[in-house]
Motif scaffolding. Structure first.
Motif, PDB file in Angstrom:
ATOM      1  N   UNK A   6       0.828  -1.207   0.000  1.00 10.46           N
ATOM      2  CA  UNK A   6       0.000   0.000   0.000  1.00 10.46           C
ATOM      3  C   UNK A   6       0.858   1.250   0.000  1.00 10.46           C
ATOM      4  N   UNK A   7       1.888   1.241   0.839  1.00 10.75           N
ATOM      5  CA  UNK A   7       2.794   2.393   0.904  1.00 10.75           C
ATOM      6  C   UNK A   7       3.482   2.617  -0.431  1.00 10.75           C
ATOM      7  N   UNK A  11       3.267   5.848  -3.111  1.00  8.81           N
ATOM      8  CA  UNK A  11       4.435   6.574  -3.610  1.00  8.81           C
ATOM      9  C   UNK A  11       4.425   6.605  -5.131  1.00  8.81           C
ATOM     10  N   UNK A  12       4.125   5.468  -5.752  1.00 12.54           N
ATOM     11  CA  UNK A  12       4.074   5.419  -7.209  1.00 12.54           C
ATOM     12  C   UNK A  12       2.995   6.346  -7.737  1.00 12.54           C
ATOM     13  N   UNK A  13       1.844   6.364  -7.088  1.00  8.07           N
ATOM     14  CA  UNK A  13       0.771   7.250  -7.516  1.00  8.07           C
ATOM     15  C   UNK A  13       1.187   8.711  -7.376  1.00  8.07           C
ATOM     16  N   UNK A  14       1.933   9.022  -6.313  1.00  5.80           N
ATOM     17  CA  UNK A  14       2.422  10.392  -6.116  1.00  5.80           C
ATOM     18  C   UNK A  14       3.393  10.780  -7.230  1.00  5.80           C
ATOM     19  N   UNK A  15       4.244   9.835  -7.621  1.00  4.02           N
ATOM     20  CA  UNK A  15       5.192  10.104  -8.696  1.00  4.02           C
ATOM     21  C   UNK A  15       4.489  10.255 -10.040  1.00  4.02           C
ATOM     22  N   UNK A 154       7.628  16.174  -2.557  1.00  2.00           N
ATOM     23  CA  UNK A 154       6.632  17.112  -3.090  1.00  2.00           C
ATOM     24  C   UNK A 154       5.428  16.334  -3.625  1.00  2.00           C
ATOM     25  N   UNK A 155       5.694  15.250  -4.347  1.00  2.00           N
ATOM     26  CA  UNK A 155       4.613  14.438  -4.863  1.00  2.00           C
ATOM     27  C   UNK A 155       3.752  13.872  -3.746  1.00  2.00           C
ATOM     28  N   UNK A 156       4.386  13.387  -2.674  1.00  2.00           N
ATOM     29  CA  UNK A 156       3.663  12.825  -1.531  1.00  2.00           C
ATOM     30  C   UNK A 156       2.754  13.872  -0.886  1.00  2.00           C
ATOM     31  N   UNK A 157       3.232  15.111  -0.830  1.00  2.00           N
ATOM     32  CA  UNK A 157       2.486  16.178  -0.162  1.00  2.00           C
ATOM     33  C   UNK A 157       1.546  16.922  -1.103  1.00  2.00           C
TER      34      UNK A 157
END
Length: 217
Positions: A6-7, A11-15, A154-157
């Motif tokens: 899930x984590x 992260x991949x979705x954020x990227x 930045x992507x995560x946030x």
């Protein structure tokens, strides 16, 4: 408990969400909490020998940013983004830089200094083998690793970012007074929030297929 899968998926979705933002909303600012997280992400970047042979300038002065825009092919991100980070590489690595790191390592990891003497000497020897040009290039590479941390977080946030190499290094160095600090500009990153008018946010990512990018040896 959040699973590793899930984590990783988040992260991949954020990227996938992030892109090189071309137009920022100048009315939206990053709050102090998120800004502190971005700075810590840069601080935690991996670097050769752990030396962190770079410095990051957070340029807040509007007048200075206008000057930098002129030296950045007039790219609006320089002035419209909430924050502008200029990653600077040290032009040289002095023995004092290595000694400072060894002292920090001794303190933080509770290692007697006598046990680190050999490692410190080894690092100094390897650094001394590099030419002045190699030193600057090597130091700049460390800054780019830190930039990677910044972009991922930045992507995560859900904070937008635009890494930039399109600028005149000599003019940046002059405007920011970097020569007097033994520094030179390596790469720039504007961070903030995308404008609704930025049409590039709707463009699909263009990337090589995994089969083309990777090869098993």
């Amino acid at each position: 408990m959040i699973s590793t899968a899930t984590t990783t998926s988040r992260l991949i979705e954020a990227l996938k969400w992030r892109y090189a933002t071309k137009k920022f909303d100048s009315t939206k600012k990053i709050d102090s909490v998120d800004l502190a997280i971005l700075m810590e992400a840069i601080q935690l970047a991996a670097t050769s020998y752990g030396l962190q042979v770079f410095k990051v300038l957070n340029v807040e002065d509007a007048t200075v940013r206008e000057k930098l825009r002129t030296a950045s092919w007039n790219q609006s991100q320089v002035v419209d983004a909430s924050h502008l980070f200029v990653f600077c590489a040290y032009k040289t690595v002095q023995e004092d830089n290595i000694d400072d790191y060894i002292n920090r390592k001794s303190t933080v990891q509770s290692i007697p200094m006598k046990n680190l003497t050999g490692y410190g000497s080894f690092v100094k020897q390897k650094i001394a083998e590099k030419s002045p040009e190699e030193i600057i290039n090597w130091n700049a590479k460390q800054a780019y690793i830190a930039l990677g941390n910044l972009l991922a977080v930045c992507g995560e946030l859900k904070i937008d970012a635009c890494p930039m190499e399109g600028f005149e290094v000599d003019k940046y160095d002059e405007i920011l007074g970097l020569a007097d600090k033994n520094l030179t500009a390596a790469v720039v990153c504007s961070v903030g929030y995308r404008s609704a008018d930025d049409f590039t946010q709707h463009s699909p990512k263009v990337r090589k297929d995994l089969a083309d990018l990777f090869e098993t040896v």
